[in-house]
Write a protein that holds these residues in place. Structure first.
Motif, PDB file in Angstrom:
ATOM      1  N   ASP A 163      10.745  -9.597  -1.364  1.00 20.64           N
ATOM      2  CA  ASP A 163       9.614  -9.256  -2.219  1.00 20.64           C
ATOM      3  C   ASP A 163       9.804  -7.879  -2.869  1.00 20.64           C
ATOM      4  O   ASP A 163       9.116  -6.925  -2.567  1.00 20.64           O
ATOM      5  CB  ASP A 163       8.325  -9.291  -1.390  1.00 20.64           C
ATOM      6  CG  ASP A 163       7.084  -9.422  -2.250  1.00 20.64           C
ATOM      7  OD1 ASP A 163       7.224  -9.468  -3.493  1.00 20.64           O
ATOM      8  OD2 ASP A 163       5.989  -9.475  -1.689  1.00 20.64           O
ATOM      9  N   ASN A 164      10.803  -7.811  -3.761  1.00 22.20           N
ATOM     10  CA  ASN A 164      10.988  -6.607  -4.577  1.00 22.20           C
ATOM     11  C   ASN A 164      11.443  -7.042  -5.967  1.00 22.20           C
ATOM     12  O   ASN A 164      11.852  -8.191  -6.166  1.00 22.20           O
ATOM     13  CB  ASN A 164      11.972  -5.622  -3.928  1.00 22.20           C
ATOM     14  CG  ASN A 164      13.374  -6.174  -3.807  1.00 22.20           C
ATOM     15  OD1 ASN A 164      13.999  -6.575  -4.789  1.00 22.20           O
ATOM     16  ND2 ASN A 164      13.891  -6.213  -2.581  1.00 22.20           N
ATOM     17  N   GLY A 218       0.827  -1.198   0.000  1.00 13.12           N
ATOM     18  CA  GLY A 218       0.000   0.000   0.000  1.00 13.12           C
ATOM     19  C   GLY A 218       0.857   1.242   0.000  1.00 13.12           C
ATOM     20  O   GLY A 218       2.053   1.188  -0.303  1.00 13.12           O
ATOM     21  N   PRO A 219       0.287   2.367   0.409  1.00 12.54           N
ATOM     22  CA  PRO A 219       1.033   3.628   0.410  1.00 12.54           C
ATOM     23  C   PRO A 219       2.133   3.668   1.474  1.00 12.54           C
ATOM     24  O   PRO A 219       3.049   4.475   1.384  1.00 12.54           O
ATOM     25  CB  PRO A 219      -0.042   4.676   0.684  1.00 12.54           C
ATOM     26  CG  PRO A 219      -1.170   3.925   1.315  1.00 12.54           C
ATOM     27  CD  PRO A 219      -1.112   2.530   0.787  1.00 12.54           C
ATOM     28  N   ALA A 220       2.032   2.783   2.461  1.00  8.93           N
ATOM     29  CA  ALA A 220       3.057   2.692   3.515  1.00  8.93           C
ATOM     30  C   ALA A 220       3.167   1.219   3.917  1.00  8.93           C
ATOM     31  O   ALA A 220       2.211   0.453   3.746  1.00  8.93           O
ATOM     32  CB  ALA A 220       2.659   3.545   4.716  1.00  8.93           C
ATOM     33  N   PRO A 221       4.334   0.816   4.467  1.00  7.05           N
ATOM     34  CA  PRO A 221       4.517  -0.588   4.856  1.00  7.05           C
ATOM     35  C   PRO A 221       3.441  -1.115   5.816  1.00  7.05           C
ATOM     36  O   PRO A 221       3.083  -2.279   5.755  1.00  7.05           O
ATOM     37  CB  PRO A 221       5.900  -0.599   5.525  1.00  7.05           C
ATOM     38  CG  PRO A 221       6.614   0.564   4.926  1.00  7.05           C
ATOM     39  CD  PRO A 221       5.554   1.595   4.674  1.00  7.05           C
ATOM     40  N   ASP A 222       2.914  -0.242   6.666  1.00  5.01           N
ATOM     41  CA  ASP A 222       1.900  -0.678   7.629  1.00  5.01           C
ATOM     42  C   ASP A 222       0.471  -0.493   7.103  1.00  5.01           C
ATOM     43  O   ASP A 222      -0.493  -0.644   7.845  1.00  5.01           O
ATOM     44  CB  ASP A 222       2.075   0.060   8.960  1.00  5.01           C
ATOM     45  CG  ASP A 222       1.877   1.557   8.830  1.00  5.01           C
ATOM     46  OD1 ASP A 222       2.067   2.096   7.725  1.00  5.01           O
ATOM     47  OD2 ASP A 222       1.539   2.195   9.844  1.00  5.01           O
ATOM     48  N   LYS A 223       0.342  -0.144   5.803  1.00  7.52           N
ATOM     49  CA  LYS A 223      -0.981   0.075   5.208  1.00  7.52           C
ATOM     50  C   LYS A 223      -1.123  -0.706   3.891  1.00  7.52           C
ATOM     51  O   LYS A 223      -1.262  -0.119   2.817  1.00  7.52           O
ATOM     52  CB  LYS A 223      -1.207   1.558   4.956  1.00  7.52           C
ATOM     53  CG  LYS A 223      -1.269   2.378   6.224  1.00  7.52           C
ATOM     54  CD  LYS A 223      -1.509   3.836   5.916  1.00  7.52           C
ATOM     55  CE  LYS A 223      -1.526   4.629   7.223  1.00  7.52           C
ATOM     56  NZ  LYS A 223      -1.672   6.052   7.003  1.00  7.52           N
ATOM     57  N   GLN A 239       4.163   3.184 -10.583  1.00  6.07           N
ATOM     58  CA  GLN A 239       5.590   3.336 -10.278  1.00  6.07           C
ATOM     59  C   GLN A 239       6.150   2.118  -9.542  1.00  6.07           C
ATOM     60  O   GLN A 239       7.252   1.672  -9.831  1.00  6.07           O
ATOM     61  CB  GLN A 239       5.804   4.599  -9.439  1.00  6.07           C
ATOM     62  CG  GLN A 239       7.253   4.905  -9.153  1.00  6.07           C
ATOM     63  CD  GLN A 239       7.412   6.179  -8.336  1.00  6.07           C
ATOM     64  OE1 GLN A 239       6.445   6.749  -7.841  1.00  6.07           O
ATOM     65  NE2 GLN A 239       8.648   6.622  -8.186  1.00  6.07           N
ATOM     66  N   ASN A 240       5.392   1.556  -8.598  1.00  9.49           N
ATOM     67  CA  ASN A 240       5.932   0.418  -7.838  1.00  9.49           C
ATOM     68  C   ASN A 240       5.693  -0.925  -8.530  1.00  9.49           C
ATOM     69  O   ASN A 240       6.082  -1.971  -8.025  1.00  9.49           O
ATOM     70  CB  ASN A 240       5.407   0.396  -6.400  1.00  9.49           C
ATOM     71  CG  ASN A 240       3.930   0.078  -6.287  1.00  9.49           C
ATOM     72  OD1 ASN A 240       3.272  -0.308  -7.239  1.00  9.49           O
ATOM     73  ND2 ASN A 240       3.411   0.237  -5.080  1.00  9.49           N
ATOM     74  N   GLY A 241       5.060  -0.918  -9.705  1.00  5.05           N
ATOM     75  CA  GLY A 241       4.923  -2.125 -10.512  1.00  5.05           C
ATOM     76  C   GLY A 241       3.731  -3.013 -10.186  1.00  5.05           C
ATOM     77  O   GLY A 241       3.530  -4.043 -10.828  1.00  5.05           O
ATOM     78  N   ILE A 242       2.912  -2.626  -9.214  1.00  2.00           N
ATOM     79  CA  ILE A 242       1.784  -3.463  -8.805  1.00  2.00           C
ATOM     80  C   ILE A 242       0.738  -3.548  -9.917  1.00  2.00           C
ATOM     81  O   ILE A 242       0.196  -4.627 -10.186  1.00  2.00           O
ATOM     82  CB  ILE A 242       1.155  -2.959  -7.486  1.00  2.00           C
ATOM     83  CG1 ILE A 242       2.174  -3.009  -6.345  1.00  2.00           C
ATOM     84  CG2 ILE A 242      -0.089  -3.769  -7.133  1.00  2.00           C
ATOM     85  CD1 ILE A 242       2.668  -4.393  -6.000  1.00  2.00           C
ATOM     86  N   LEU A 243       0.455  -2.439 -10.589  1.00  2.00           N
ATOM     87  CA  LEU A 243      -0.534  -2.482 -11.671  1.00  2.00           C
ATOM     88  C   LEU A 243      -0.050  -3.382 -12.816  1.00  2.00           C
ATOM     89  O   LEU A 243      -0.837  -4.144 -13.385  1.00  2.00           O
ATOM     90  CB  LEU A 243      -0.856  -1.074 -12.181  1.00  2.00           C
ATOM     91  CG  LEU A 243      -1.649  -0.192 -11.223  1.00  2.00           C
ATOM     92  CD1 LEU A 243      -1.841   1.198 -11.816  1.00  2.00           C
ATOM     93  CD2 LEU A 243      -2.991  -0.816 -10.869  1.00  2.00           C
TER      94      LEU A 243
END
Length: 190
Positions: A139-140, A42-47, A74-78
């Motif tokens: 996981d990157n 998500g937008p933050a590691p804890d979210k 940008q982070n490749g999830i889409l």
């Protein structure tokens, strides 16, 4: 002797690991999750973004597109979700699958433990062995790419063994020395 190229293999993968990688090399591969929900960064590691296993990849894609197209592009999830929805409609949970596999590869020790626990809790019916192997992969995108090469090479080596049951430990030891990573291995039975 089992023809490893046509065997049923399972790779419960980190979000970044490309399941088609092994399929394109002739292996019959399926991917699963082992948690109670699907969690995406998500937008933050804890979210994290949390979804039920009934949620389709298309629904996840549209939800993240609506939430923050720039971040998830940008982070490749889409990109990952777009690739996944072309393979199957939604994620699958391992504990709900009753298919038999010859080899199960995990990329995180926690997942390895969940898989072994689940297999050992099932009633043994056929006594068919299944090899469960873990190699930790962060996981990157970068680590997953390196891990994909490593796992692909491992699968190809396993495929070319004459007696996998007796050669697997030595093969894994060679891969540990070569890669500097620790491999976990156990045999469970269906």
């Amino acid at each position: 002797m089992t023809l490893w190229g046509s065997s049923r293999w399972w790779v419960p993968v980190a979000a970044w690991f490309p399941p088609p990688w092994l399929s394109k090399r002739g292996f019959s591969v399926r991917s699963f999750g082992t948690g109670t929900h699907v969690k995406l960064p998500g937008p933050a590691p804890d979210k994290p973004n949390v979804y039920d296993f009934k949620t389709t990849y298309d629904q996840m894609y549209n939800d993240l597109l609506r939430k923050d197209k720039e971040l998830y592009t940008q982070n490749g999830i889409l990109h990952m979700l777009d690739r996944n929805k072309r393979i199957k409609p939604r994620p699958e949970r391992f504990q709900n699958c009753k298919d038999l596999f010859d080899l199960i590869l995990t990329c995180e020790e926690r997942v390895y433990d969940q898989v072994v626990e689940d297999l050992n809790s099932r009633e043994q019916e056929t006594c068919q062995p299944v090899h469960v192997i873990n190699v930790d992969i962060q996981d990157n995108h970068e680590e997953a790419t390196l891990g994909a090469f490593l796992i692909c090479e491992l699968c190809q080596c396993i495929q070319h063994t004459e007696d996998m049951e007796n050669e697997i430990e030595e093969l894994l030891q060679e891969f540990e020395e070569k890669s500097g990573r620790t491999f976990l291995h156990t045999v469970c039975f269906y």
